[in-house]
Write a protein that holds these residues in place. Sequence first.
Motif, short mmCIF file in Angstrom:
data_model
loop_
_atom_site.label_atom_id
_atom_site.label_comp_id
_atom_site.label_asym_id
_atom_site.label_seq_id
_atom_site.Cartn_x
_atom_site.Cartn_y
_atom_site.Cartn_z
N ASN A 426 -2.74 -5.69 -7.89
CA ASN A 426 -1.55 -6.39 -7.40
C ASN A 426 -0.64 -5.43 -6.64
OD1 ASN A 426 0.48 -5.19 -9.34
ND2 ASN A 426 -0.95 -6.15 -10.79
N TYR A 427 0.22 -5.98 -5.81
CA TYR A 427 1.04 -5.19 -4.91
C TYR A 427 1.97 -4.22 -5.64
CZ TYR A 427 4.17 -3.99 -1.07
OH TYR A 427 4.91 -3.30 -0.15
N PRO A 428 2.68 -4.67 -6.72
CA PRO A 428 3.53 -3.70 -7.43
C PRO A 428 2.75 -2.48 -7.94
CG PRO A 428 4.05 -5.95 -8.12
CD PRO A 428 2.84 -6.04 -7.25
N ALA A 429 1.53 -2.70 -8.41
CA ALA A 429 0.71 -1.58 -8.88
C ALA A 429 0.39 -0.64 -7.72
CB ALA A 429 -0.59 -2.10 -9.50
N PHE A 430 0.14 -1.21 -6.55
CA PHE A 430 -0.13 -0.39 -5.37
C PHE A 430 1.09 0.44 -5.01
CE2 PHE A 430 0.58 -0.14 -0.76
CZ PHE A 430 -0.39 0.80 -0.45
N VAL A 431 2.26 -0.18 -4.99
CA VAL A 431 3.50 0.53 -4.66
C VAL A 431 3.75 1.66 -5.67
CG1 VAL A 431 6.01 0.33 -4.47
CG2 VAL A 431 4.55 -1.46 -3.51
N GLU B 218 -2.27 -9.09 0.62
CA GLU B 218 -0.91 -8.97 0.12
C GLU B 218 -0.20 -7.76 0.78
OE1 GLU B 218 0.93 -9.13 -4.35
OE2 GLU B 218 -1.27 -9.19 -4.21
N ILE B 219 -0.90 -6.65 0.82
CA ILE B 219 -0.32 -5.44 1.42
C ILE B 219 -0.08 -5.67 2.91
CG2 ILE B 219 -0.71 -3.00 1.96
CD1 ILE B 219 -2.40 -2.88 -0.64
N ALA B 220 -1.03 -6.31 3.58
CA ALA B 220 -0.87 -6.58 5.01
C ALA B 220 0.37 -7.42 5.28
CB ALA B 220 -2.12 -7.29 5.56
N GLY B 221 0.69 -8.31 4.36
CA GLY B 221 1.88 -9.14 4.51
C GLY B 221 3.16 -8.41 4.20
N GLU B 222 3.12 -7.47 3.27
CA GLU B 222 4.32 -6.79 2.78
C GLU B 222 4.67 -5.53 3.58
OE1 GLU B 222 6.36 -7.72 0.44
OE2 GLU B 222 5.28 -9.41 -0.46
N GLU B 223 3.65 -4.77 3.95
CA GLU B 223 3.89 -3.46 4.56
C GLU B 223 3.96 -3.57 6.08
OE1 GLU B 223 4.12 -0.25 3.15
OE2 GLU B 223 4.28 -1.18 1.17
N GLU B 224 4.71 -2.69 6.68
CA GLU B 224 4.74 -2.64 8.14
C GLU B 224 3.77 -1.58 8.66
OE1 GLU B 224 8.70 -2.09 9.59
OE2 GLU B 224 9.06 -4.25 9.55
N GLY B 225 3.13 -1.89 9.77
CA GLY B 225 2.33 -0.87 10.46
C GLY B 225 0.96 -0.61 9.87
N TRP B 226 0.52 -1.51 8.99
CA TRP B 226 -0.84 -1.35 8.46
C TRP B 226 -1.80 -2.23 9.27
CZ3 TRP B 226 -2.70 0.33 3.22
CH2 TRP B 226 -1.80 1.23 2.62
N ALA B 227 -2.86 -1.62 9.76
CA ALA B 227 -3.92 -2.39 10.42
C ALA B 227 -5.11 -2.49 9.47
CB ALA B 227 -4.34 -1.73 11.72
#
Lengths: 436, 436
Positions: A426-431, B218-227
């Motif tokens: 999940n995203y929080p774990a990634f962060v 999820e990360i692609a939606g949350e983070e900026e600049g990730w391809a």
Amino acid sequence: MRRRIPMSTVVAETTPQADQPARTTLREGAFGHARALACRECGHEVALGPHYACPECFGPLEVAYDFPAVTREEVEAGPANIWRYKALLPVPTDIEQSPNTEPGYTRLLKAHNLGRELGIANLWVKDDSTNPTNSFKDRVVACALSAARELHAKVFACPSTGNLANAVAAAGARAGIKTVVFIPSNLEKPKQVNSAVYTNNLVAVEGNYDDVNKLASEIAGEEEGWAFVNVNVRPFYAEGSKTLGYEIAEQLGWRLPDQIVIPVASGSQLTKVDKAFQELIKLGLVEDKPYKVFGAQATGCSPVSVAYKDGVDVIRPVKPDTIAKSLAIGNPADGIYVLDICRRTGGAVEDISDDEVRDGILLLARTEGIFTETAGGTTVGVLKKLVETGQLDPELETVVINTGMGLKTLDAVADHVGAAATIAPNYPAFVAAGIL
Amino acid sequence: MRRRIPMSTVVAETTPQADQPARTTLREGAFGHARALACRECGHEVALGPHYACPECFGPLEVAYDFPAVTREEVEAGPANIWRYKALLPVPTDIEQSPNTEPGYTRLLKAHNLGRELGIANLWVKDDSTNPTNSFKDRVVACALSAARELHAKVFACPSTGNLANAVAAAGARAGIKTVVFIPSNLEKPKQVNSAVYTNNLVAVEGNYDDVNKLASEIAGEEEGWAFVNVNVRPFYAEGSKTLGYEIAEQLGWRLPDQIVIPVASGSQLTKVDKAFQELIKLGLVEDKPYKVFGAQATGCSPVSVAYKDGVDVIRPVKPDTIAKSLAIGNPADGIYVLDICRRTGGAVEDISDDEVRDGILLLARTEGIFTETAGGTTVGVLKKLVETGQLDPELETVVINTGMGLKTLDAVADHVGAAATIAPNYPAFVAAGIL
């Protein structure tokens, strides 16, 4: 039309008279523009055939040619494999028609990142890991296969512990010729599988590589019609390495590099790249200019490097002890010629530890995205050392050859790399893991 | 000049007006002759950018072009890699100047032996196992890398279990862009190593591939600049597979084959090869002629084959259970387009058991000297079944695509091949063993 030809070790029945029976079974142009086999030591010439030792002095035989005029345009119009240079190889002009693995014309990559890392202004990697069975051996085996075919050999064979076995078994399968591949019985299972997929005749020999090699020579002497690529058709086989030199020059825009770093096992590849450069100069395909040739060994098997540093002309055989197993030839046949060439051109021979070999593998992967085997790690590591010790000029254009690929020697680095983090999905774990 | 661009999933701020701020940060010709991203379902067009779903109907976006006139001679004068087709890809005209892995222009081998074995008169193998990281993924990743660079992405990433991870990590290393590769944490160690050599940012995720995939979105939606190559720059990425089709046609002498057999995972590759053939016809580079497209799956993950056989238009997702892990996508995004193409062209979709996959691997190795992974074993095995069931015409010219290499899935055959004999290291022992 097929007949059995004894694949003898030295010339007996096939001295170079035109009326010899063995000659007459060869078709016209079977070996292209090759004229004879010439002794590297005494110059004595013998007829083209399955021979590798001079009958006069037992020196190594090498293919001699009467080259035609060859233009850059003719080469460039050829296929994207080694046969674009067929006029300069001991193969017939219709070589492309006979099933073979079509190796070569691999990438020459401008190595911006590796160059920056090592402080070399103008660095290139010639990457032979993308050959059909992932090493430069496909080049030499393709030339040996052509010789075996023209000599009506019934068996295509080799002693090997790795890359050569893969290349022989694959090329033989594709050509539809019986292959027999001899390996030490204690070889790791993955390496056995990588040859056994191609052939039913993988033979495990109880002993080390030297024992396997000796057995191969014995069989070559006793059996008729066996072409051992690195024994009785070795002169033809070895010519395949010239294509590395041709390609580098062509891919640089028909120009020789100033410096080139080449791994040394038997030493054959290094001598053949030098031969290729000399031929290109003589044929007028590149401008004559000085270039320096450097040899790379692992310290655990560095007889040529030791002789170079000791300033002597004699190679003292060693018992190999290094992770760079594809370079682990303790008594390199062409070692003295490597010394000659590196000294004549102003190059050097250098060696590095197994830890430096590992570092070399990771350095090349991290900077250029090329996963090399231990031989390539050795060459890159030696390149680094040559710069650090001032033996290689970082301002001159330099080429380093990568001869094989990392999946074949995965164990060398397996315990040195891995996941940076293990996280919940999940995203929080990634962060929380703080990647980047 | 670098700025952070949100790599959003759908088009928001970058609708196709010329005065949009996101457009102005793109350099002229950043995507070559690409005109827009067009929805495959409703045709709606949006501006070129990091988007993959249609804002109107959520259908998949695909690159649309205004192609220039292109001649065979222009292509043939290009480099021996995919950039010879750069005019037909969403990449800038100076793409060769930016460090990349230079994939493609792999061997198209006339498969005499395999053809004889299967009773196919005129068979070719397109062998993509000799790409830089040994799979066709290097092609698609090279196009994704160009898009990431032009969009000023700061991270180059993917979820993957194997080939894609290798290709992304290697290409990112060479390009000098940060890579983050997400894998399931239970992935076998060798496969982890094969990516970890290239990148410090291998992230193991506790879960299966679907979990990893979801986290990536999820990360692609949350983070900026990730391809994420197979998520938010997927339309550019997917175009890379067209080069397989271009090369096959060019290597056949600018001619389309009558029949082609292609493995189906997401189905993207099959649809893009068909797109390539259609483009070549429209551009006048090949003659218009009918060709049949066949899809290959392993029975343990055969949702497209099942739908084909049931005569329905809907793909019912499955939970994969097969050794062909690189084809194990239970809910293939392009499955319905595969059905369309195979039906429209008169081809078919077929599937085989894991035992037949293994047999396919060994068949290809023994006949053509190509050691393929389980995906290639699937394709060759399906080819065999298509002939046996009369679905493929053995008299017509046929191409089969091999997408990857056997060292990556060694376990699939490790217990099925081995040494024929183990002997003592002497000639009498060899004779006694009765080899040959």
